[in-house]
Design a protein around this motif. Sequence first.
Motif: not given
Length: 919
Positions: A781-782, A785, A820, A823-824, A840-841, A849, A852-853, A856
């Motif tokens: 999912d991340l 994006g 993960v 990027d975060l 990315y996220c 982002c 999205t999280l 998820s």
Amino acid sequence: MRASIGGRSVLVGTGACAAVLAVILAAPASGAAGDPYGTLWNILPPGQSGTITAAGLLQVLAGDPNRVAVDGTNAPPNFADQLEMYDALNRRDPASITTADIGTYYKRSDFTPQTVVRSAQPKAGVSVKWDSYGVPYITGATYDDTMWGAGYAGTKDRMFLMDVLRHAGRARLAEFAGATPDNLQMDREQLRSAFYTEAEAQAQIGNAAIRFGAEGQRLMHGADAFIAGINAAQNEMCPGGVPTGPSCPAEYAALGKTPQPWTRADVTYVASLVGGIFGKGGGHEYENALWLQQVQAKFGAVQGRSIYNDLREKNDADAPTTAETRFPYGGGAINERQPGVALPDLHGPQAPGTGEPINGTTLPSGLPALVPGGPTSNLSMNTPQGSIDVPIVSHGMSNAVLVDAKHSTTGHPITVFGPQTGYYTPQLLTEEVLDGPGVKARGVAFAGTNLVVQLGRGVDYAWSATSASNDLVDTVAERLCNTDGTPATVSSTAYVRDGRCVPLDRFEPSYLAMPSAGSPSPPQRYTYLVLRSNHGIVQLRTTVKGVPVAIVSQRSTYQHEVDSLAGFARLNDPGYTTNATTFKAAASAIDYTFNWFYTDDRDIAYFSSGRLPVRAAGTDFDLPRWGDAKYDWTGWLPDSAHPQQINPSRGYLVSWNNKTAPGFSAADSVWGYGTVYRSLALEDRVKAAIAHGGKLDIGRLTGLLADSATVDSRAFYTLPALLKAIGDDPATAPARALLQSWLADGAHRVDRARTGHYAHEQAIRIFDEWWDGGGAAVARDLVAGKLGETLTSELPQPIDDHPRLGRGSSWNEIAWYGYVNKDLRQLAGTTFASPYANHYCGDGDAAVCQATLATSLADAVRRAMSDEGVTGVQQLTYDKTQDDIRSATAGVVGVRPIDWQNRPTFQQVVAFTGHRPRP
């Protein structure tokens, strides 16, 4: 006069000869009783004795009709005794483990048996004694006698397993154990990895002898003696080849097979199987090229290249490394514009390569396709009772932690280390003690290649390994042609070599598989295609810019699998290996790609081995190259350029299959050397323990490793960034509270009291579902994006390495953990030495982002509650038996599953306090 040191003759004067002998033979007063140089322990579950006779089978059946042997109830002696010790360590609070406790969870690793249970003199010059754990102590009057004893004693413990391995190495497993889909697929993949004619396999030992001169000649004669010992034991156990004798392994009768004599070729075939699984890296250039072209098609050449470089993490400066010092190798960012690069067409025509059935052969439906780079999941070998998983991608959980003398309470180094080769009954590894002229070593080796101890101890030193996965396999595109001058197609069977059109080598190996307990199918003949160029084995035929090509796998150790025995023989030789420097020289003769570790009473050391190519200008490390001679390898990386270190300044060495050294590029098949690697779970603990001048004893070090063995490092190093990115989201608050509590408690997956439940099982259930459940995955999912669903799903990397696979391993070489984490954190403002060029996220939008999280996580919670039929997260449960270590059964008897722990198969605990006088 001449003195012989470890089988080598040297010219010395009379006084010098006396000094040399004093160095070799003198023993200091320090050390524990029974070993003048220190105290060593080891463990190898489930047990040393792996042969089940008809009587042994009846004993097991009397206690369990499912043929599961449990020590102390229905198991034959030494069949499952070490499994109980191994499992028991996981019941203990790691913080409470002391040096006095180690003998409860490990057995002593001396050169003299504490108790002799039985003994034999199977031939003149050979004596074998077995201790209470079934370990054979082999003494030979000559070097060859010692090797003969190794073959004899090893066969007593592993005869049937050795037979399985040599047939698998020959790519004839289905012929021997039954034509199951798994066995047929194993045979096809082995042909693609290490096909040899009988003559080629037979010649390898002789060729190795030529390469290593006098050392090689001694080893060749020793190998012949080893084979003679194997055959003597087989004849003793199954007289006349009849499989119904009282000492004959029961599996032969179950399969309707008779044991056959061993030859030099068989040793090569076993070595090729082992080397092809555990000792290689690279070879995924074809898959990399396809994905690069896909991402460039969407984002353009420049940004597509930057996305590839981000996610490849070829040389991430933020990745944990074993060596502190920099060792440059492999070049920089990807460059598909190099003249030697051959990018396969995305949708080009294809024709089969090696491993395809021919001449009317039919295979069961559902077998996975054969693709360059090998399978993306494990293979299996089926035997009468069960399946032996073969870890093609993951190299298990080999680890090593070595603390130097300065940070030890004894003033000498302390070490806990070991390799992970999976869990099998019996083990693929077999333990032995070898003692004769030119050899004095105790430890383990792969069954069928145990003429040397491959991991273990010498007189006053010990060594071990973890998989390095360094790049010794490349993909070559050979231009196809027709010898009659007509235009080539992908079905052509000739190629351009040095400007001439020459036929590919073509072979058609064939065998007849008969019905057996392993497979009741009717008799069928299986015939396969094998194509080979001067660079290696053809995997596939396709096109590059419309030009028909053969995609070939070139492996540096192909045709050289047995050569590495010379390096092991040096490690076994007390006259050769005398200190950390000579250890590195010994390890440098091992062509397989491993991280080697050494310890004695003064030094800790590291050397990363492998026959690593120096690549020609105009080629790219990550992509296929043309087969033109000007793009061939130009030599081998010199020993001095391999990652290595003695007594690092930080006071320790740690490896858990992580990156070797700064600047040393990850193999094209390894994308997981990012900010998160499971070695951190161990390194963080050791670093904290020795901070500010702290000192460790061997009990504390063992406890630190045991504590790291139950950490879900995937969760521990990604959850902080995930939870911070979601923030204060009311909808997911109950789930986040559970996850936060688990994280605060160390993110362990453990049930030391054996209640039947993990502590924090609700959080574990939620996180497992969130990470990879119901076809959804938070990491995908991340990344989606930025990339979108299609490119993300086609990224050629597995999403997880979870213990529920049953092999004991977890969290190994998975790139998504690092994606993960980095990027975060980068989106939140953290600065990195190797930052991503792209976000990315949420495509870099923090609010998107976060949404999205949160979505998820909410979806994962709903799926979990729906699956279990509950209405609240506090009601969720987790069946911890999913994570159990389940030993693959290689014969007719298995052992019980045990609770998960992320730990080596063979593990040594080492505390040397003395050494021979150093020259």
